[in-house]
Design a protein around this motif. Sequence first.
Motif, short mmCIF file in Angstrom:
data_model
loop_
_atom_site.label_atom_id
_atom_site.label_comp_id
_atom_site.label_asym_id
_atom_site.label_seq_id
_atom_site.Cartn_x
_atom_site.Cartn_y
_atom_site.Cartn_z
N GLN A 34 44.58 -11.03 61.64
CA GLN A 34 44.93 -9.64 61.31
C GLN A 34 46.20 -9.76 60.48
O GLN A 34 47.29 -9.87 61.03
CB GLN A 34 45.18 -8.87 62.61
CG GLN A 34 45.05 -7.36 62.51
CD GLN A 34 46.30 -6.67 61.97
OE1 GLN A 34 46.28 -6.25 60.80
NE2 GLN A 34 47.36 -6.54 62.75
N ARG A 36 49.06 -11.61 58.79
CA ARG A 36 49.70 -12.94 58.92
C ARG A 36 49.51 -13.55 60.30
O ARG A 36 49.90 -14.69 60.54
CB ARG A 36 51.19 -12.83 58.62
CG ARG A 36 51.95 -12.01 59.66
CD ARG A 36 53.44 -12.00 59.41
NE ARG A 36 54.12 -11.25 60.48
CZ ARG A 36 55.42 -11.11 60.57
NH1 ARG A 36 56.21 -11.65 59.67
NH2 ARG A 36 55.94 -10.42 61.58
N GLY A 40 45.37 -9.49 68.01
CA GLY A 40 45.98 -9.41 69.35
C GLY A 40 44.96 -9.49 70.48
O GLY A 40 45.25 -10.04 71.54
N ILE A 69 54.96 -10.81 70.70
CA ILE A 69 56.37 -11.06 70.37
C ILE A 69 56.54 -11.52 68.92
O ILE A 69 57.43 -11.08 68.22
CB ILE A 69 56.94 -12.07 71.38
CG1 ILE A 69 56.98 -11.38 72.75
CG2 ILE A 69 58.31 -12.59 70.97
CD1 ILE A 69 57.01 -12.29 73.92
N SER A 212 51.03 -3.44 63.38
CA SER A 212 50.91 -4.44 64.45
C SER A 212 51.08 -3.77 65.81
O SER A 212 52.01 -2.99 66.01
CB SER A 212 51.98 -5.52 64.33
OG SER A 212 51.57 -6.54 63.45
N THR A 213 50.20 -4.12 66.75
CA THR A 213 50.41 -3.74 68.14
C THR A 213 51.56 -4.59 68.65
O THR A 213 51.56 -5.81 68.46
CB THR A 213 49.16 -4.05 68.99
OG1 THR A 213 48.02 -3.57 68.31
CG2 THR A 213 49.25 -3.44 70.37
C1 LIG Z 1 39.34 1.42 53.73
C2 LIG Z 1 38.59 0.74 54.85
C3 LIG Z 1 39.37 -0.15 55.72
C4 LIG Z 1 38.64 -0.57 56.94
C5 LIG Z 1 39.54 -1.25 57.91
C6 LIG Z 1 38.93 -1.30 59.22
C7 LIG Z 1 39.57 -1.89 60.35
C8 LIG Z 1 41.05 -1.79 60.48
C9 LIG Z 1 41.39 -2.33 61.80
C10 LIG Z 1 42.84 -2.56 61.92
C11 LIG Z 1 43.05 -3.06 63.28
C12 LIG Z 1 44.39 -3.54 63.45
C13 LIG Z 1 44.77 -3.52 64.88
C14 LIG Z 1 44.80 -4.81 65.46
C15 LIG Z 1 45.98 -4.95 66.33
C16 LIG Z 1 46.42 -6.33 66.29
O1 LIG Z 1 45.72 -7.22 66.59
S1 LIG Z 1 48.00 -6.64 65.72
C17 LIG Z 1 48.18 -8.36 66.14
C18 LIG Z 1 48.95 -8.53 67.39
N1 LIG Z 1 50.31 -8.23 67.19
C19 LIG Z 1 51.17 -9.13 66.66
O2 LIG Z 1 50.83 -10.24 66.33
C20 LIG Z 1 52.59 -8.67 66.53
C21 LIG Z 1 53.54 -9.81 66.77
N2 LIG Z 1 54.89 -9.35 66.56
C22 LIG Z 1 55.48 -9.41 65.32
O3 LIG Z 1 54.98 -9.94 64.34
C23 LIG Z 1 56.82 -8.75 65.22
O4 LIG Z 1 57.41 -8.64 66.50
C24 LIG Z 1 56.75 -7.34 64.62
C25 LIG Z 1 55.91 -6.41 65.47
C26 LIG Z 1 56.10 -7.39 63.24
C27 LIG Z 1 58.17 -6.79 64.57
O5 LIG Z 1 58.70 -6.78 63.32
P1 LIG Z 1 60.06 -7.46 62.83
O6 LIG Z 1 61.01 -7.62 63.95
O7 LIG Z 1 60.51 -6.67 61.69
O8 LIG Z 1 59.50 -8.88 62.44
P2 LIG Z 1 59.56 -9.71 61.07
O9 LIG Z 1 59.06 -11.07 61.37
O10 LIG Z 1 60.89 -9.57 60.41
O11 LIG Z 1 58.42 -9.04 60.18
C28 LIG Z 1 58.47 -7.84 59.51
C29 LIG Z 1 57.44 -7.86 58.40
O12 LIG Z 1 56.15 -8.15 58.95
C30 LIG Z 1 55.19 -7.33 58.30
N3 LIG Z 1 54.04 -7.25 59.20
C31 LIG Z 1 53.93 -6.63 60.39
N4 LIG Z 1 52.71 -6.83 60.91
C32 LIG Z 1 52.05 -7.61 60.03
C33 LIG Z 1 50.76 -8.16 60.01
N5 LIG Z 1 49.88 -8.00 61.03
N6 LIG Z 1 50.40 -8.91 58.93
C34 LIG Z 1 51.26 -9.11 57.89
N7 LIG Z 1 52.50 -8.62 57.88
C35 LIG Z 1 52.89 -7.88 58.92
C36 LIG Z 1 55.94 -6.04 58.06
O13 LIG Z 1 55.39 -5.28 57.01
C37 LIG Z 1 57.34 -6.54 57.69
O14 LIG Z 1 57.34 -6.82 56.32
P3 LIG Z 1 58.67 -6.65 55.42
O15 LIG Z 1 58.98 -5.19 55.41
O16 LIG Z 1 59.75 -7.46 56.09
O17 LIG Z 1 58.27 -7.21 54.08
#
Ligand SMILES: CCCCCCCCCCCCCCCC(=O)SCCNC(=O)CCNC(=O)[C@H](O)C(C)(C)COP(=O)(O)OP(=O)(O)OC[C@H]1O[C@@H](n2cnc3c(N)ncnc32)[C@H](O)[C@@H]1OP(=O)(O)O
Length: 272
Positions: A34, A36, A40, A69, A212-213
């Motif tokens: 999902q 980078r 989840g 995290i 991101s969740t």
């Molecule tokens: C038209 C038709 C369409 C159809 C379409 C259909 C389906 C569409 C389904 C969608 C379904 C999604 C829903 C799944 C839900 C999970 O599976 S999400 C995956 C599980 N969650 C994670 O892996 C989160 C892990 N935690 C983290 O990466 C960090 O703690 C957090 C949440 C990004 C916190 O952010 P932070 O403290 O600012 O962390 P940092 O490393 O500095 O990263 C920030 C950057 O990451 C970027 N970022 C955040 N998440 C992501 C990501 N997943 N990938 C790439 N970059 C990301 C932000 O944009 C930010 O970018 P910049 O503004 O800095 O350029």
Amino acid sequence: MHIDQLLALTSEASEQSAILWQSTHPGLPSNWGQGRTAFGGITAGLIYHALNQVVDNDRNIRAYHVNFIGPVSFDTPFELVIEELRTGRNMSQYLGKLVQNDRVCVCVQACFGVGRKSKIHVDKLPEHNMAIPKKAKFIPQIPKVTPNFFRHFELAIEQGQIPFSWSKHSHYHGWMRFKQPPATFTPTHLVTMIDCWPPAIIQQLKLPAPVSTVSWDIEFVQPLEVTEENPWFGYQVDTKLAVDGYAHTEATIWDNKQRVVALSRQTIAVFD
Ligand SMILES: CCCCCCCCCCCCCCCC(=O)SCCNC(=O)CCNC(=O)[C@H](O)C(C)(C)COP(=O)(O)OP(=O)(O)OC[C@H]1O[C@@H](n2cnc3c(N)ncnc32)[C@H](O)[C@@H]1OP(=O)(O)O
């Protein structure tokens, strides 16, 4: 790679001490990605799979709290570390961690308990009137927009619009299932599947943006009773608040017999 093949790559839990176990995994392919990070649902599901190896089988999962995290990299090995925090006569509580390159990427607190006789009985669980779909509804597979992991699931959206469609809605109603049925549908598969829904707020975006969740609470209110090879599960989610780049959602999950099996709450970070 099918979910059952991914689960089977997890090594048997090796006992590090009386309360600590560790399994290893060679890594997740990018087609479970999902953006980078790894989807989840699969990382939370793998921790559940590791927990299941050590929990006494007289107790069922009751509550599962996940924190995402940091990103989980693809094709990179990781460890699944399980610590028993306490086991009593009725309940056991565990800490589960996915550790990659010595950093904790996903952390779970899980609570398992035996069913007990009680004089208290309240049932205010919600009902729905959605008919089980005959087939999935079309969702376009657009490179760099539709996440890679999405190919493993089927959705039938009954209410709400597809992501990034400038919708006014902030809820989804519908059905979900695996595209390729698991050999046996277990709570691991349920944990993995629930997270496949697009966060309800992303339909409001005009253009694609990372989402991101970050935190996820699942309460398993009734044990699973799976009677079909690849059952549809009903899903209704609503957004309670979205402000300052965070959305807070609440969802109910039903099996194909209208039994509520889980209640789910998520905190979602949106980078629009
Ligand atoms: C038209 C038709 C369409 C159809 C379409 C259909 C389906 C569409 C389904 C969608 C379904 C999604 C829903 C799944 C839900 C999970 O599976 S999400 C995956 C599980 N969650 C994670 O892996 C989160 C892990 N935690 C983290 O990466 C960090 O703690 C957090 C949440 C990004 C916190 O952010 P932070 O403290 O600012 O962390 P940092 O490393 O500095 O990263 C920030 C950057 O990451 C970027 N970022 C955040 N998440 C992501 C990501 N997943 N990938 C790439 N970059 C990301 C932000 O944009 C930010 O970018 P910049 O503004 O800095 O350029």
